[in-house]
Design a protein around this motif. Structure first.
Motif, short mmCIF file in Angstrom:
data_model
loop_
_atom_site.label_atom_id
_atom_site.label_comp_id
_atom_site.label_asym_id
_atom_site.label_seq_id
_atom_site.Cartn_x
_atom_site.Cartn_y
_atom_site.Cartn_z
N LEU A 9 -8.32 6.63 2.81
CA LEU A 9 -7.69 5.75 1.82
C LEU A 9 -7.36 4.37 2.40
O LEU A 9 -7.36 3.37 1.68
CB LEU A 9 -6.41 6.40 1.27
CG LEU A 9 -6.61 7.59 0.34
CD1 LEU A 9 -5.28 8.25 0.01
CD2 LEU A 9 -7.29 7.17 -0.96
N VAL A 10 -7.09 4.32 3.70
CA VAL A 10 -6.75 3.03 4.30
C VAL A 10 -7.94 2.35 4.94
O VAL A 10 -7.82 1.25 5.48
CB VAL A 10 -5.61 3.15 5.36
CG1 VAL A 10 -4.30 3.49 4.71
CG2 VAL A 10 -5.96 4.15 6.42
N LYS B 86 -9.87 0.36 -5.37
CA LYS B 86 -9.17 1.65 -5.33
C LYS B 86 -10.17 2.80 -5.53
O LYS B 86 -10.09 3.83 -4.84
CB LYS B 86 -8.10 1.71 -6.42
CG LYS B 86 -7.37 3.06 -6.47
CD LYS B 86 -6.20 3.06 -7.44
CE LYS B 86 -5.51 4.41 -7.49
NZ LYS B 86 -4.35 4.42 -8.37
N ILE C 208 -5.80 16.77 4.68
CA ILE C 208 -4.87 15.75 4.14
C ILE C 208 -4.94 14.48 5.00
O ILE C 208 -5.03 13.36 4.49
CB ILE C 208 -3.42 16.29 4.11
CG1 ILE C 208 -3.32 17.50 3.18
CG2 ILE C 208 -2.43 15.19 3.73
CD1 ILE C 208 -3.42 17.24 1.70
N GLU C 209 -4.93 14.66 6.32
CA GLU C 209 -4.90 13.47 7.19
C GLU C 209 -6.22 12.71 7.15
O GLU C 209 -6.24 11.48 7.23
CB GLU C 209 -4.51 13.90 8.61
CG GLU C 209 -3.01 14.25 8.65
CD GLU C 209 -2.53 14.96 9.91
OE1 GLU C 209 -1.36 15.38 9.93
OE2 GLU C 209 -3.33 15.10 10.87
N TRP D 97 2.42 14.67 7.63
CA TRP D 97 1.49 13.95 6.76
C TRP D 97 2.07 12.57 6.41
O TRP D 97 1.35 11.58 6.37
CB TRP D 97 1.23 14.71 5.47
CG TRP D 97 0.64 16.09 5.63
CD1 TRP D 97 0.06 16.61 6.76
CD2 TRP D 97 0.59 17.13 4.64
NE1 TRP D 97 -0.35 17.91 6.52
CE2 TRP D 97 -0.04 18.25 5.23
CE3 TRP D 97 1.02 17.23 3.32
CZ2 TRP D 97 -0.25 19.45 4.53
CZ3 TRP D 97 0.80 18.41 2.63
CH2 TRP D 97 0.17 19.52 3.23
N SER E 228 -11.86 3.67 -2.40
CA SER E 228 -10.97 4.45 -1.51
C SER E 228 -10.86 5.89 -1.96
O SER E 228 -10.91 6.82 -1.15
CB SER E 228 -9.57 3.84 -1.49
OG SER E 228 -9.61 2.57 -0.92
N LEU E 229 -10.70 6.08 -3.26
CA LEU E 229 -10.54 7.45 -3.78
C LEU E 229 -11.80 8.28 -3.55
O LEU E 229 -11.72 9.45 -3.18
CB LEU E 229 -10.21 7.42 -5.28
CG LEU E 229 -8.84 6.84 -5.66
CD1 LEU E 229 -8.68 6.79 -7.18
CD2 LEU E 229 -7.70 7.66 -5.06
N ARG F 33 0.87 -1.19 0.00
CA ARG F 33 0.00 0.00 0.00
C ARG F 33 0.90 1.24 0.00
O ARG F 33 1.66 1.46 0.95
CB ARG F 33 -0.88 -0.03 1.26
CG ARG F 33 -2.12 0.82 1.16
CD ARG F 33 -2.89 0.76 2.44
NE ARG F 33 -3.70 -0.42 2.60
CZ ARG F 33 -5.00 -0.48 2.27
NH1 ARG F 33 -5.59 0.57 1.77
NH2 ARG F 33 -5.68 -1.58 2.46
N ASP G 11 -3.87 20.32 7.48
CA ASP G 11 -3.53 19.02 8.10
C ASP G 11 -4.77 18.14 8.21
O ASP G 11 -4.74 16.94 7.92
CB ASP G 11 -2.96 19.26 9.51
CG ASP G 11 -1.62 19.97 9.47
OD1 ASP G 11 -1.00 20.00 8.38
OD2 ASP G 11 -1.21 20.51 10.51
N VAL H 171 -10.59 1.07 3.54
CA VAL H 171 -11.28 0.01 2.77
C VAL H 171 -10.66 -1.35 3.07
O VAL H 171 -9.45 -1.47 3.07
CB VAL H 171 -11.19 0.32 1.26
CG1 VAL H 171 -11.85 -0.78 0.44
CG2 VAL H 171 -11.86 1.66 0.98
N MET I 226 -8.04 12.48 4.50
CA MET I 226 -7.98 11.74 3.22
C MET I 226 -7.15 10.48 3.39
O MET I 226 -7.50 9.41 2.88
CB MET I 226 -7.38 12.63 2.13
CG MET I 226 -8.31 13.71 1.65
SD MET I 226 -7.51 14.80 0.45
CE MET I 226 -7.65 13.85 -1.04
N ILE I 227 -6.03 10.61 4.10
CA ILE I 227 -5.17 9.43 4.34
C ILE I 227 -5.95 8.37 5.11
O ILE I 227 -5.94 7.18 4.77
CB ILE I 227 -3.88 9.84 5.09
CG1 ILE I 227 -3.02 10.74 4.18
CG2 ILE I 227 -3.09 8.63 5.57
CD1 ILE I 227 -1.83 11.41 4.87
N ASP I 228 -6.68 8.82 6.13
CA ASP I 228 -7.50 7.89 6.93
C ASP I 228 -8.49 7.16 6.03
O ASP I 228 -8.68 5.95 6.13
CB ASP I 228 -8.27 8.65 8.03
CG ASP I 228 -7.35 9.30 9.05
OD1 ASP I 228 -6.14 8.95 9.04
OD2 ASP I 228 -7.82 10.14 9.83
#
Lengths: 132, 643
Positions: free
Chosen positions: B640-641, B116, B633-634, A50, B119-120, A7, B630, B643, B636-638
């Motif tokens: 993305l992971v 994917k 972005i964070e 980040w 997730s997106l 990943r 922050d 799924v 979005m990161i959360d």
């Protein structure tokens, strides 16, 4: 079960490297579907926190698709992005995270093949390092 | 308060849905926090779907939308317009790219592509949840444009802007307009001379009251930003009155004891300190080169137009936009590069062009009648190991044209071309065909085995292993060797630092996007045209000049400007002013300001470009970029992971 692909979070840049990643898709240059992109204006604006957050949440690797010398914001971008990588590597070492799980490469707006090559190689590294 | 969100997932005909199970994506995201409606659509960009979105937003009072379709580079503006039509602030729309970075990139793995895409879309939902309504930054814009450089590109842009009703200040560093084109004689394809072309443009420029032409003028300082640039322009006098008696002038030139190399003829001739370039130059009155003038007073005795009392002036102009048209320099070979400077009979292509122009009946150089001419191509271009990796593109055509001109103008001229492959694209191929028809000899080598130049006892020998004849070694002993040199950025490009203009890998000025935004730079309000952007022929330069003129006009014509509000913001409570952000900002958008007892950083909103370079350097994390905070972005990161 053994993972087929790692990943990977990619930080791309809106004007330079993201178009290259788009073009990789257009050219059907395949790479693992577990590679996700967040586009930012410039690679020298990525905060180390980040990147660390991505590791905390379970990403195996982070790839910075940097503007390099093509950056439309100025000639200092490469140096500044390199500095961010340096600081993050330090933070990773402090948390016992393999610094090689963060990679940076300059990806120009037409460097689709280079992007896919880099990502595939990074994926291989991450899969091997997870095994060991 | 939770936002009410709409999510649209596009089939893109089958471009997406042939590889991604869009219904599965819809089902996976429909239950996400805040999602009020989730739909799939055959073409999200179609009129019918756009109308449906507007209706959905209005009737359901949606607070935000996510469109999952092709790259935002194609339809970001489309869906921003949809939001605005539905009275939803356009910054409450977020895009997910599930085609170029989804279905197409992973057409070999449908399950992976679908996962994917989920997730997106979830990441886009996470971002839109935190999105804020933003208003463009509205600033006044002065309806005036400055153009730097009065060559063909600059003058053409000036005429176009003036005809649209926009006042123009045209700034030329040299004392005469026309740039490089003024130096050329007959040109392909129109058979006009450079002088004729320049004359035509100059006459058009001076016929327009709203163009102010400054020659001998240089921008020495720039402040402000889009809509309100303040340029300080140093204007150096000509030390000559406008009305000038030609007879006395010629006598004064003759009397001048100073002799310097003549730049106009690329130093193959010399001139006096009091000089003019050629009879049809513009403006049509001479100059005293004050840097080389010894102030002996000889010219003053003869010509009453000489006026040493003239003073240097600094002019300040206020404009809303700036067009760069500063042109190029020809490449100067290093000493010894293909015999350059080792013989008096090795010249560059621009020197050769001037030579054929100034010789009338016989081609004579340094006392030698020139009959056999060798041309070595790609000198200083297409260097895999050198600085200039690019092809200048105009030089093959220009060299062939110059060689044909020499053949047509002078008797018994034989041309031998040592090439790396001819690149006379488009109509220029006709010239190449004509050259072959007339008997010019073409020899070719690869880069790794270039022609060898030997200079011995004043004789030049050029030897090549010609790949067109199976690598056979062929030597030519020419009377003159012409090095076909390409274009390089101006040696004095100090104007770039005054405007903080970024340069590309080739060191020419860099556009934002070579195809989609070809004349804009990252410095809002500054456009680029002509060969300052990269090698161009005249047609291409004029095309880009017209494009730059239109773009610059769009910045100033309404009297106000709406800027993208994606800029940095300082948390006043956290900031303790260390100066790191100020140092990191390449645009001088950050300044120290005293607020009460405390010193903090403040952002100049109209100067900030939203690059984010200040973000990672702040030791107390007091800076965030709007739309890239922050939290955004964070989250979005959360997602993305998740799924």
């Amino acid at each position: 079960m053994e993972k087929k692909s790692a990943r990977i979070l990619v930080f791309s840049t809106e004007k330079i490297s993201d178009p290259a990643i788009d073009m990789a898709g257009l050219l059907k240059l395949h790479y693992p579907p577990t590679v996700y992109t967040i586009a930012v204006p410039c690679s020298s604006g990525i905060k180390p926190r980040w990147i660390m957050h991505a590791y905390d949440k379970g990403f195996d690797g982070v790839f910075i698709a940097a503007d390099g010398s093509d950056c439309t914001y100025g000639e200092t971008c490469t140096e500044k992005t390199g500095h961010i990588v340096g600081i993050t590597h330090q933070m990773m070492k402090e948390k016992n995270i393999d610094p090689a799980r963060l990679r940076m490469a300059a990806i120009c707006s037409v460097c689709s093949e280079s992007f896919v090559k880099q990502i595939k190689s990074f994926n291989q590294y991450l899969l091997q390092s997870t095994k060991s | 308060m939770n936002k009410k969100l709409g999510v649209y997932i596009c089939h893109c005909g089958g471009n997406i849905s042939d590889y991604i199970d869009v219904e599965k994506v819809k089902a996976a995201v429909a239950g996400e926090d805040g999602v009020y409606l989730a739909k799939t659509t055959m073409f999200a960009c179609s009129d019918a779907t756009q109308k449906e979105m507007v209706e959905d937003i209005r009737s359901n009072n949606l607070d935000g939308i996510v469109v999952a379709s092709c790259s935002p580079k194609l339809h970001l503006l489309t869906f921003r317009a949809v939001s605005e039509r539905a009275l939803l602030n356009k910054y409450n729309y977020v895009h997910a790219n599930i085609r170029e970075q989804g279905s197409w990139a992973h057409s070999d793995d449908k399950a992976g592509a679908t996962e994917k895409a989920v997730s997106l879309v979830k990441a886009a939902i996470a971002k839109v949840r935190l999105a804020r309504s933003l208003d463009p930054i509205i600033i006044p814009s002065k309806k005036a444009v400055a153009i730097i450089g009065a060559g063909v590109a600059g003058m053409r842009a000036a005429i176009e802007l003036a005809d649209m009703g926009c006042p123009v200040t045209l700034v030329e560093r040299e004392y005469f307009v026309g740039g490089r084109v003024a130096q050329w004689d007959v040109m392909f394809t129109t058979n006009q001379t450079g002088k004729e072309l320049v004359t035509r443009l100059y006459n058009e420029v001076i016929a327009r009251d709203n163009i102010t032409l400054l020659t001998g003028a240089e921008v020495v300082a720039n402040s402000g930003s889009i809509g309100d640039f303040t340029l300080k322009i140093k204007v150096t006098p000509r030390y000559m009155k406008e009305k000038c008696d030609q007879n006395n002038l010629l006598k004064a030139i003759e009397a001048c004891p100073v002799v310097v190399p003549d730049d106009f003829n690329f130093n193959i001739t010399s001139r006096k300190a009091i000089y003019h370039n050629f009879p049809g130059e513009f403006p049509q009155y001479p100059v005293i080169d004050i840097k080389n003038c010894t102030r002996c007073g000889e010219c003053e005795k003869i010509c009453s137009s000489v006026d040493f009392s003239q003073q240097e002036q600094t002019v300040e102009v206020h404009v809303g936009s700036v067009v760069m048209a500063t042109g190029f320099d020809p490449y100067t070979p290093a000493e010894g590069e293909f015999g350059y400077k080792l013989s008096d009979f090795v010249v560059t292509l621009p020197q050769f062009k001037r030579l054929t122009d100034i010789n009338k009946d016989n081609l004579v150089y340094n006392g030698r009648e020139i009959r056999n001419i060798a041309y070595i191509y790609c000198v200083g271009s297409r260097q895999s190991e050198g600085d200039n990796k690019y092809c200048s593109r105009y030089c093959c055509t220009s060299a062939i044209h110059a060689s044909l001109e020499a053949r047509n103008k002078f008797r018994n001229v034989n041309n031998f071309h040592f090439t790396r492959g001819i690149r006379t694209y488009g109509k220029q191929e006709l010239l190449y065909a004509e050259s072959l028809r007339k008997g010019d000899v073409y020899l070719q080598a690869y880069e790794e085995n270039p022609p060898l130049v030997e200079v011995k006892d004043g004789q030049i020998t050029v030897t090549i292993n010609d790949i067109m004849t199976g690598g056979r070694e062929i030597s030519v002993i020419p009377d003159l060797l012409v090095l076909v040199t390409g274009m390089v950025p101006r040696a004095d490009n100090s104007i770039a630092s005054k405007f903080k203009l970024p340069k590309g890998r080739d060191s020419f000025f860099n556009e934002i996007h070579m195809k989609l935004r070809p004349v804009e730079t990252v410095i809002d309000g500054v456009t680029i045209s002509g060969a300052c952007q990269g090698p161009k022929n005249i047609t291409e330069s004029v095309n880009s000049a017209l494009s730059a003129a239109a773009k610059s006009y769009s910045f100033v014509n309404k009297g106000e400007l709406a800027l993208e509000p994606i800029i940095a913001g300082i948390d006043k409570d956290l900031c303790t002013w260390c100066g790191e952000c100020e140092k990191a900002c390449p645009f001088d958008a950050i300044k120290k300001e005293k607020q009460g007892e405390k010193e903090i950083a403040v952002i100049n909103n109209s100067v900030c470009k939203g690059c984010g370079m200040c973000l990672p350097v702040c030791p107390v994390n007091a800076i965030n970029l709007i739309a890239f905070s922050d939290r955004e972005i964070e989250s979005m990161i959360d997602a993305l992971v998740s799924v």
